[in-house]
Design an enzyme around this catalytic site. Structure first.
Site, PDB file in Angstrom:
ATOM      1  N   LYS A  54       0.783  -1.202  -0.051  1.00 13.42           N
ATOM      2  CA  LYS A  54      -0.254  -0.067  -0.024  1.00 13.42           C
ATOM      3  C   LYS A  54       0.973   1.260   0.115  1.00 13.42           C
ATOM      4  O   LYS A  54       0.643   2.165  -0.649  1.00 13.42           O
ATOM      5  CB  LYS A  54      -0.861  -0.076   1.291  1.00 13.42           C
ATOM      6  CG  LYS A  54      -1.947  -1.096   0.807  1.00 13.42           C
ATOM      7  CD  LYS A  54      -2.777  -1.514   2.223  1.00 13.42           C
ATOM      8  CE  LYS A  54      -3.909  -2.585   2.028  1.00 13.42           C
ATOM      9  NZ  LYS A  54      -4.380  -2.978   3.027  1.00 13.42           N
ATOM     10  N   GLN A  98      -4.529  -1.564   9.565  1.00 13.63           N
ATOM     11  CA  GLN A  98      -4.665  -3.075   8.800  1.00 13.63           C
ATOM     12  C   GLN A  98      -4.911  -3.964   9.963  1.00 13.63           C
ATOM     13  O   GLN A  98      -4.662  -4.029  11.112  1.00 13.63           O
ATOM     14  CB  GLN A  98      -3.032  -3.167   8.625  1.00 13.63           C
ATOM     15  CG  GLN A  98      -2.545  -4.751   8.100  1.00 13.63           C
ATOM     16  CD  GLN A  98      -3.516  -4.543   6.532  1.00 13.63           C
ATOM     17  OE1 GLN A  98      -3.353  -3.706   5.939  1.00 13.63           O
ATOM     18  NE2 GLN A  98      -4.048  -5.581   6.211  1.00 13.63           N
ATOM     19  N   ASP A 121     -11.084   2.342   3.658  1.00 15.42           N
ATOM     20  CA  ASP A 121     -11.885   0.831   3.521  1.00 15.42           C
ATOM     21  C   ASP A 121     -13.138   0.630   3.492  1.00 15.42           C
ATOM     22  O   ASP A 121     -13.618  -0.396   3.278  1.00 15.42           O
ATOM     23  CB  ASP A 121     -10.992   0.029   4.888  1.00 15.42           C
ATOM     24  CG  ASP A 121      -9.784  -0.634   4.498  1.00 15.42           C
ATOM     25  OD1 ASP A 121      -9.477  -0.987   3.511  1.00 15.42           O
ATOM     26  OD2 ASP A 121      -9.017  -0.830   5.649  1.00 15.42           O
TER      27      ASP A 121
END
Ligand code: NAP
Length: 284
Positions: A54, A98, A121
């Site tokens: 990422k 994460q 997200d």
């Protein structure tokens, strides 16, 4: 015997990333910078690989990124305090925590603490609700990537029988919702589904998001179906494999995604798209 065409996630995601890069350049010209904060807790090797990918994508696209690598022993309150700080940080447009988090931290509480405007997200209940009603700012990363892959084949989703195996909040359910928004006729399967093979054989478009290596076999797939394999399963020898028996299913499907190199790169490309969307929303 016919052989399915491979849907190359690297090729499709490169195109998406190029488009995002151009958008970032345009925003920069208007004096708007785009920033993503990536938070990782503990030393999970898979999480480390995802976070590195990422950050690398951000660097290539021109998105500023900050990494917060925190010790496993961090308390929930300390993590909430960091999220709150990032919610108010004007350099940061998107916040990604994460998963998985250590067991002593309530992941849901962390997700709900992220500002819905920075929730790249699309896991916050407010954004999940918006996806449900079809009026959303952020695309759920993996499902949206799957839609791009299906459409890259020229396949029309409208009116097709779509079967999604898996009903997780991050993949299965939003995947079904996006297919429904595209006018697919959607069936969701899970561990209690009876006659899984029979249901799967009805699918013109089959999406497997299960986490069971090679669960989907050739005899579960309709001739010429489009098969999207979300699964990322690490085998004992260290290799990665999907939820679909690639060799066998390739003999009946018209299109199929490989693992790796299918859905994975698309998830990151959509995350980049969402970060740009967040910057645009916050600059209004
Ligand atoms: P998850 O939360 O564990 O959900 C798995 C789903 O599969 C559940 O709904 C479960 O049913 C269902 N299931 C399990 N065994 C089954 C069986 N034998 N038959 C039918 N359904 C079954 O997993 P997830 O987070 O959605 O992830 C799924 C897979 O995608 C994993 O391999 C993950 O690593 C991968 N993934 C990849 C990406 C990417 O970017 N490529 C992103 C996210 C996830 P119940 O609900 O009944 O338990």
């Amino acid at each position: 015997m016919s052989q399915a065409k491979i849907i190359d996630g690297k090729v499709v995601s490169t195109k998406v990333r190029q488009e995002v890069k151009e958008e970032v350049e345009k925003l920069n010209q208007q004096g708007i910078n785009v920033g993503l904060a990536v938070v990782i807790v503990g030393k999970d090797p898979a999480s480390r690989i995802y976070v590195n990918s990422k950050k690398k994508a951000c660097a290539e696209i021109g998105i500023y990124s900050e990494e917060y690598a925190l010790d496993e022993s961090i308390t929930e309150q300390e993590l909430l305090t960091l999220v709150e700080k990032l919610n108010h940080d004007t350099k940061i447009n998107g916040i990604l925590v994460q998963s998985p988090l250590p067991k002593h931290i309530n992941e849901n509480r962390i997700v709900e603490a992220i500002s819905p405007l920075k929730d790249v997200d699309a896991f916050h209940a407010q954004n999940v609700g918006k996806i449900m009603i079809g009026d959303f700012d952020f695309l759920p990363c993996t499902p949206s990537g799957c839609i791009d892959l299906i459409e890259s084949t020229g396949t029309e989703i409208s009116g097709k029988n779509c079967v999604v195996i898996g009903r997780s909040n991050i993949v299965g359910k939003p995947m079904a919702m996006l297919l429904l928004h595209k006018n697919g006729t959607v069936t969701i399967c899970h561990s209690k589904t009876r006659n899984l093979a029979e249901v799967c054989r009805q699918a013109d478009i089959l999406v497997a998001a299960v986490g069971v290596p090679n669960l989907v076999k050739k005899d579960m797939v309709k001739q010429d179906a489009v098969v999207i394999d979300v699964g990322m399963n690490r085998l004992e020898d260290g290799s990665l494999c999907g939820d679909v028996d690639f060799e066998g299913v390739s003999q009946v499907a018209s299109y199929i995604t490989p693992v790796p190199g299918g859905v994975g790169p698309m998830t990151i490309a959509t995350l980049m798209k969402n970060t740009v969307t967040a910057a645009k929303i916050q600059s209004r």
